[in-house]
Design a protein around this motif. Sequence first.
Motif, PDB file in Angstrom:
ATOM      1  N   ALA A   1       0.831  -1.199   0.000  1.00  0.00           N
ATOM      2  CA  ALA A   1       0.000   0.000   0.000  1.00  0.00           C
ATOM      3  C   ALA A   1       0.862   1.244   0.000  1.00  0.00           C
ATOM      4  CB  ALA A   1      -0.927  -0.013   1.196  1.00  0.00           C
ATOM      5  N   GLY A   2       2.042   1.123  -0.600  1.00  0.00           N
ATOM      6  CA  GLY A   2       2.956   2.260  -0.620  1.00  0.00           C
ATOM      7  C   GLY A   2       2.307   3.521  -1.142  1.00  0.00           C
TER       8      GLY A   2
ATOM      9  N   GLN B   1      -1.177  -2.874  -8.874  1.00  0.00           N
ATOM     10  CA  GLN B   1      -1.148  -2.869  -7.422  1.00  0.00           C
ATOM     11  C   GLN B   1      -1.614  -1.518  -6.882  1.00  0.00           C
ATOM     12  OE1 GLN B   1      -0.384  -5.475  -5.325  1.00  0.00           O
ATOM     13  NE2 GLN B   1      -1.321  -3.961  -3.983  1.00  0.00           N
ATOM     14  N   HIS B   2      -1.114  -0.455  -7.485  1.00  0.00           N
ATOM     15  CA  HIS B   2      -1.485   0.877  -7.019  1.00  0.00           C
ATOM     16  C   HIS B   2      -2.949   1.170  -7.312  1.00  0.00           C
ATOM     17  CE1 HIS B   2       2.559   1.409  -5.978  1.00  0.00           C
ATOM     18  NE2 HIS B   2       3.029   1.671  -7.182  1.00  0.00           N
ATOM     19  N   ARG B   3      -3.388   0.731  -8.481  1.00  0.00           N
ATOM     20  CA  ARG B   3      -4.796   0.960  -8.829  1.00  0.00           C
ATOM     21  C   ARG B   3      -5.708   0.318  -7.808  1.00  0.00           C
ATOM     22  NH1 ARG B   3      -3.529   0.385 -14.621  1.00  0.00           N
ATOM     23  NH2 ARG B   3      -3.273   2.570 -15.175  1.00  0.00           N
ATOM     24  N   LEU B   4      -5.332  -0.873  -7.390  1.00  0.00           N
ATOM     25  CA  LEU B   4      -6.147  -1.566  -6.399  1.00  0.00           C
ATOM     26  C   LEU B   4      -6.336  -0.699  -5.152  1.00  0.00           C
ATOM     27  CD1 LEU B   4      -7.484  -4.061  -5.116  1.00  0.00           C
ATOM     28  CD2 LEU B   4      -5.203  -4.821  -4.456  1.00  0.00           C
TER      29      LEU B   4
ATOM     30  N   LYS C   1     -12.834  -3.430 -11.136  1.00  0.00           N
ATOM     31  CA  LYS C   1     -12.416  -4.794 -11.472  1.00  0.00           C
ATOM     32  C   LYS C   1     -11.328  -5.356 -10.557  1.00  0.00           C
ATOM     33  CE  LYS C   1     -13.904  -7.308 -14.898  1.00  0.00           C
ATOM     34  NZ  LYS C   1     -14.870  -6.971 -15.909  1.00  0.00           N
ATOM     35  N   PHE C   2     -10.274  -4.592 -10.382  1.00  0.00           N
ATOM     36  CA  PHE C   2      -9.170  -5.093  -9.557  1.00  0.00           C
ATOM     37  C   PHE C   2      -9.628  -5.313  -8.130  1.00  0.00           C
ATOM     38  CE2 PHE C   2      -6.163  -3.024 -12.642  1.00  0.00           C
ATOM     39  CZ  PHE C   2      -5.688  -4.231 -13.114  1.00  0.00           C
ATOM     40  N   LEU C   3     -10.376  -4.366  -7.629  1.00  0.00           N
ATOM     41  CA  LEU C   3     -10.854  -4.480  -6.263  1.00  0.00           C
ATOM     42  C   LEU C   3     -11.721  -5.723  -6.118  1.00  0.00           C
ATOM     43  CD1 LEU C   3     -11.094  -3.242  -3.431  1.00  0.00           C
ATOM     44  CD2 LEU C   3     -13.140  -2.058  -4.228  1.00  0.00           C
ATOM     45  N   ASP C   4     -12.583  -5.917  -7.086  1.00  0.00           N
ATOM     46  CA  ASP C   4     -13.498  -7.047  -7.038  1.00  0.00           C
ATOM     47  C   ASP C   4     -12.722  -8.365  -6.970  1.00  0.00           C
ATOM     48  OD1 ASP C   4     -16.093  -7.983  -6.981  1.00  0.00           O
ATOM     49  OD2 ASP C   4     -16.170  -8.291  -9.150  1.00  0.00           O
TER      50      ASP C   4
END
Length: 746
Positions: free
Chosen positions: A305-306, A451-454, A600-603
């Motif tokens: 979560a940088g 990763q960052h988008r998430l 989408k990524f979160l899902d």
Amino acid sequence: MEQCQCLRNLYTYRLELKADCTQTKMRPTVSLLFICFLALLAPLQCGTSSSADDRRWLVSLVDLVELDYVDHCEQRANAAWNELTGNSKGLATKLERDKAFGMFVCQQTTDIKSSLTAHALSADDNVLRRKVKLLLQPGDTLLETEQWIKLVTFGDYALNKIRFATNYDCGTASNCTLRELHYNLARQQDEETLHRMKLSWENNLPDLHDYLEHVLPLLRNASKKNSYNSVEEYWDALGEYEGAILKARELWENVKPLYLKLHKYIALRLKGSDAVGKTLPVHLLRSLTGDDWSNLIESLLPKHAGIYQKVHANLQLKNLGGVEAFKQAAKLIKTLNLGDADPNIWSESVFNSTCPPTLVDWCKPNKVRAITCKDVSIANYIEAHEAVMKIVYKQTINLHSNNTYILREASRYSAVYEAIPGFVSLLSLNPHALNNAGLFPLEIFNYNPNQHRLVLQLIMALRDLPKLNFYLAADEWRIKVLMGAIPYAKIPSSWSDFRKNFSYIETSDGDFLGDPYMVFNKPFIGKFMGLILKYQIYQSFAEELVSDESDLLVHIAENNDRLVDAMMQGYGTVWPEMVSDLLAKREYGLEYTGLTDYYKFLDEYLDNQLDPSTDNEGSDDYIEPVINEPVPEENEIPSSAENQESVKETEKVETHEDINDNVIDTDGSNSKFIETSTVGVLEIKNPVATGDHNEVNTKEASYNTYWWIGIAVALAVVVILIAIIARKRHNHRKQLERQRRDNTRA
Ligand SMILES: *[C@@H]1O[C@H](CO)[C@@H](O)[C@H](O)[C@H]1NC(C)=O
Ligand SMILES: *[C@@H]1O[C@H](CO)[C@@H](O)[C@H](O)[C@H]1NC(C)=O
Ligand SMILES: *[C@@H]1O[C@H](CO)[C@@H](O)[C@H](O)[C@H]1NC(C)=O
Ligand SMILES: *[C@@H]1O[C@H](CO)[C@@H](O)[C@H](O)[C@H]1NC(C)=O
């Protein structure tokens, strides 16, 4: 004779108006001008009665009425401003103005109705027709005077008390203000204290029984006054969308799975696997009404979560709260070519009050002011973007001079008016916007974009999904109560029952009374639709991008006509008719897919987290598939074995800590993510091939007799590596393209 009579009528009309506004003194010049203007027209009106004259008469009456509306708006804005800034007489004057406004509106409606002859409106007179319609159906202001007074008194008192009470419990020794309550709610860890804090807030809310007996039922009366049979129909009309609640329900059914996953994930992270699927008490969400869960973000972050840490730290470092957040938002809006925010906003707004921002509108060109807090947080930063865009929206409408009062300020609930500012708030966390604001460098972002988008999606989801749910819950519940669908004895506890079933949240019976829309009987339907629509707008622009790395902001700036066109129209057009153009004619109505595609990524991440079939899931701090030695850096971020070697090799290379977060956490069963993570790893290896790491190896090898052999082998390895990288990258890029196309295809 006739003409004299007519003129006399006119003067009487003006005098009546004046009498109406004894306390509210009209601007004499404008009024006089219009009396003369009308006097000139009067003979025409009285002498003959052609349809052209009828029309001219109606047009001038509408103009006059609109000017009077502007006067009222200015006075109410002054009063509202005084009240919001804590002036001792503020509340009293605000009440006076609000009461007078109701009487004024009724009078105007009657006048317009009486001059609306059969010939006044020709078939092609769309703008005039629209204005007359808006003036004839002004909404709740049509209530009988005494009922209108009840409504505004209830609402004005309630909001004033909540804003200025100083007896909130902040979990500290002394009592505190609302601003401090918000501030501390975000930071308090202890569950019991959180509960106490929330109760202290509830103590300042208005009486639930008063609301249920005397305020909520006013909606039935207001519906009748506006000639609708039911509240649902009435709200459909105010939201200008037929079957709006039905449509909202349908949209929600498709968003609900994501909402539930987020809810379960929160339960899992906060209370462990036993709590998954059960209701959560609202104070545990660090929220007062449960409509925003952003305060939980730090408890929910995925491993890498940088980006959150950096953005959070940079916001503090740059002190991007209050006026600075507003200015940053104005910069983004300028970048998007959507207009310059009037600089007076900075000097004339108040930035040491309470969040979220409240806007006060003087209904004049370029006079909207904000009152908000100075606290720095990601949520406030996002919110500032929405607020400034709303101001610029108003400015844009104003630029088009034939957009008169009623087409700017109609009492309608337009999803477009919500969606465009909401869209800009989405963009506030766009990688390029974060880069421009100096919050997170784009190069770093591009190492691990997914990763960052998430993380960014999680931040947004915590704001928007609970809101969507709250809006629909509030509208559905009110309609249910008003339809008599709930037994009388059960009404007082029906809100908390409804929230339990519909939202999986335990609230109190009356905590919705902290919301301005609830105390003033306003429907949320426009906000609900706006939240859906903003993701569709986002998608419509994102789909046009040539590649994922292109700058979306630049693209929007170059193609923002459809946004500007929609803004310019104000309330001149019914908002659903603008949707198709706003979405570049890809979709013609509201669709949930804009939202679900965005997440989408979160899902997928939530699916992985919640999947009990994999042994490393379900725990609070799940473990990566193939790990796990912490990377020796200040901030210990574990990384997968796959990139461990490369990390070690790159230690000597100047890199950023975030470079290590290149793997999306996955149970290993998800091929998409594996592919994604591979690219991250390979991109890091690039500097290995050319960087100082070779020199390190070289020096070690020089002690060896097989120095040359070593070099040759090393070179060979490097060459092979480069070849593999190039190939994999190529394949991956193709894969990404394909994936992106699949994702964006609705
Ligand atoms: C804080 O507020 C509570 C509840 O209104 C009140 O009883 C108490 O006296 C206040 N305490 C202080 C220190 O003001
Ligand atoms: C609604 O209107 C009816 C009839 O005019 C009136 O009796 C009733 O009191 C009104 N409702 C409220 C809540 O004021
Ligand atoms: C906010 O600032 C204004 C002037 O900038 C000041 O008069 C006022 O007292 C301040 N209010 C608070 C609550 O600090
Ligand atoms: C404004 O005026 C222009 C030109 O006079 C006209 O084309 C347009 O339809 C008008 N718009 C509104 C909302 O009145």
